[in-house]
Write an enzyme that holds these catalytic residues in place. Sequence first.
Site, PDB file in Angstrom:
ATOM      1  CD  GLU A  61      -1.509  21.568  11.755  1.00  0.00           C
ATOM      2  OE1 GLU A  61      -1.672  21.378  10.539  1.00  0.00           O
ATOM      3  OE2 GLU A  61      -0.586  21.014  12.402  1.00  0.00           O
ATOM      4  NE  ARG A 274       6.346  19.302  10.489  1.00  0.00           N
ATOM      5  CZ  ARG A 274       5.912  20.498  10.870  1.00  0.00           C
ATOM      6  NH1 ARG A 274       6.747  21.492  11.050  1.00  0.00           N
ATOM      7  NH2 ARG A 274       4.626  20.701  11.079  1.00  0.00           N
ATOM      8  CG  MET A 314      11.056  16.435  19.474  1.00  0.00           C
ATOM      9  SD  MET A 314      10.807  16.525  17.695  1.00  0.00           S
ATOM     10  CE  MET A 314       9.130  17.134  17.633  1.00  0.00           C
ATOM     11  CG  ASN A 341       4.822  29.094  10.308  1.00  0.00           C
ATOM     12  OD1 ASN A 341       4.788  30.006   9.496  1.00  0.00           O
ATOM     13  ND2 ASN A 341       4.482  29.258  11.566  1.00  0.00           N
ATOM     14  CD  GLU A 344       7.762  28.392  13.511  1.00  0.00           C
ATOM     15  OE1 GLU A 344       8.665  27.662  13.049  1.00  0.00           O
ATOM     16  OE2 GLU A 344       6.933  27.987  14.337  1.00  0.00           O
TER      17      GLU A 344
END
Length: 426
Positions: A61, A274, A314, A341, A344
């Site tokens: 988000e 993730r 990250m 997503n 990307e």
Amino acid sequence: MATPFWYNAALLLIKPLYKWRIKKRALDIQHYQTECLERFGPFQPPTNLNAIWFHAVSVGETNAAQPLIQHYLDLGHPVLVTNTTKTGQTRAKALFLIAQYQGLFQAVYLPADLKSLVSAFFQRYQPRLLALVETELWPNLIDQAKQYQVPCLLLNARLSEKSAHSYAKVPALTKAMLQGVSLLLAQDQASLNRFRALGLSQNQGKVLGSIKFDIQAPDSFVQQAEQLFQQWDLSQRKIISIASTHEPEEQKLLTDLLPYLQQHPEYLCIIAPRHPERFDEVFAIASALGLVTHRRSLGQAIQPKTQVYLADSMGELWLWYALSQVSFVGGSLNSPGGGHNILEPLAMHVPTVIGPHYFNFQSIVDELLAADAIQIGQDATEVAQQLLACLEDPVLSHRLNQAALQVLSANRGSLQQHLNAIDQYL
């Protein structure tokens, strides 16, 4: 309409459990104390009053909201970003807590949805507008926005059948939330229909498509990838990126890819899990399979004998896509999953493979599938075969890339429409 007594009572009861979860995932006592202060008060002093407040749950988000946030910062508007997850907040700070936006940008955790806390947050920060990104509905948050006369917009909104079914179990709470939203900008008609079935008024919502289609790779990552390509001498390597993975996706895919990695020294897997708390676990998985594994966090380079490169950092996912010839986007093999997503890698012209659980991106995947622009494997073995096929078949990769480019181009423009809608409330 005020939130029901039972909802607030339930939140009070689970407050100790909430704090325990924060402590469990905190890096150290200082991080735990900081997060507790931001969740439960007393809150940090505001950098600015009357800021445009964006709430983005996590990394996905935050990335989706990036061009919106950047637009208003570039215009000189103060912006407040709240996140629910540690990874989301890390991403927000990496993007915007920079010299260029000094004095304009602030990022904190979203307070727990207790009425007293949310009310205190509004009093302290006095936001000009609240923009919720995708699907993040909190009853007291929306109720207090209405109480303090702060317009509440739901941007890039999506709602899967599964999520709609969950919201439908508490109809009074859900209807009150949706009627407190000033404007809902949906990604697709199916999502808007589900929101309306749950209580959204006809004149509160419209379909503007997904701002994720307007995504562009930052030039800095493209340039950095070019430098690393030379420094690490990757011209002879065939690189698969395995990104945004959850347990047990890495174990399954590496097991299926193992014989090919052993037989083909030019093959290389870049794995970007993730969640950072799983970095060591994924390193152990690759090592247990006997794969030569190096780590980004240790400053190690990809070497000629590297078989797995653990991207345990990250905010660098664009970099790994830029180095890849094919990608797998995780959260789609595990169940229930939902996916992450996929736009990307496609925006980087990287052929993309996913698993069968992609309901978070249902309408986007459906459109890509109709154009034959993406591949879906029903299990890890099929995904591995599709990844290898893209590595070895330049005609297949080119066809997928061209089809994806056409879908991306046809859907661009939602970003500007979102900006126009937000501007009406400023």
